[in-house]
Design an enzyme around this catalytic site. Structure first.
Site, mmCIF file in Angstrom:
data_model
loop_
_atom_site.group_PDB
_atom_site.id
_atom_site.type_symbol
_atom_site.label_atom_id
_atom_site.label_comp_id
_atom_site.label_asym_id
_atom_site.label_seq_id
_atom_site.Cartn_x
_atom_site.Cartn_y
_atom_site.Cartn_z
ATOM 1 N N GLY A 1 22.192 -30.628 -27.269
ATOM 2 C CA GLY A 1 23.203 -31.768 -27.561
ATOM 3 C C GLY A 1 23.887 -31.520 -29.034
ATOM 4 N N CYS A 2 23.112 -30.967 -29.775
ATOM 5 C CA CYS A 2 23.352 -30.912 -31.317
ATOM 6 C C CYS A 2 24.445 -29.633 -31.252
ATOM 7 C CB CYS A 2 22.334 -30.771 -32.079
ATOM 8 S SG CYS A 2 21.316 -32.368 -32.508
ATOM 9 N N GLU A 3 25.349 -29.829 -32.358
ATOM 10 C CA GLU A 3 26.194 -28.384 -32.509
ATOM 11 C C GLU A 3 25.413 -27.568 -33.259
ATOM 12 O OE1 GLU A 3 29.583 -27.738 -31.576
ATOM 13 O OE2 GLU A 3 29.545 -29.562 -30.411
ATOM 14 N N SER A 4 24.654 -28.084 -34.304
ATOM 15 C CA SER A 4 23.954 -27.342 -35.261
ATOM 16 C C SER A 4 22.209 -26.871 -34.507
ATOM 17 C CB SER A 4 23.583 -27.768 -36.544
ATOM 18 O OG SER A 4 24.911 -28.207 -37.234
#
Length: 130
Positions: free
Chosen positions: A48-51
């Site tokens: 769920g994290c972009e990074s």
């Protein structure tokens, strides 16, 4: 709220503009030690994290307190992670479940970007209580 969290977030609270807040967050990220490459596994990735964020969430068996370590491939997210670690490390499962990290980040003006990391910690604490 812990003294560590207050100490870590003081410079962010006192920053007069969002650019200074982000600079302070990136400086916090530099305080976290880098995870060894061998620990940067797919199982440790926070979905769920972009990074890329690698996080290990455990409870110390003798103290029954949370121990979280982590790393990110971006400076700003690593700084947000430093804030999360300061907020949660050393808490009991009950304290973790009762901690409203969203409220704390809202007070800092930083609610965006932390939801997936906080949910992973809350899920681990809920599992520990079951």
């Amino acid at each position: 709220m812990t003294n560590t969290f207050n100490k870590v977030t003081e410079s962010i609270k006192n920053a007069p503009a969002w650019q200074q807040k982000y600079r302070e967050i990136m400086l916090l990220g530099k305080t976290l030690p880098a995870l060894a490459d061998v620990l940067k596994t797919d199982d440790a990735l926070v979905s769920g994290c972009e990074s890329k964020v690698w996080m290990f969430v455990e409870f110390d068996l003798t103290e029954n307190t949370l121990v979280v370590i982590g790393d990110s491939d971006t400076r700003i997210v690593k700084g947000l992670l430093a804030i999360i670690l300061a907020l949660y490390n050393g808490l009991t499962p009950e304290q973790v479940v009762n901690k409203n990290a969203y409220e704390e980040f809202e007070k800092l003006g930083l609610i965006n970007g932390i939801k997936a990391m906080v949910e992973k910690i809350q899920t681990m604490a809920q599992h520990k209580l079951s």
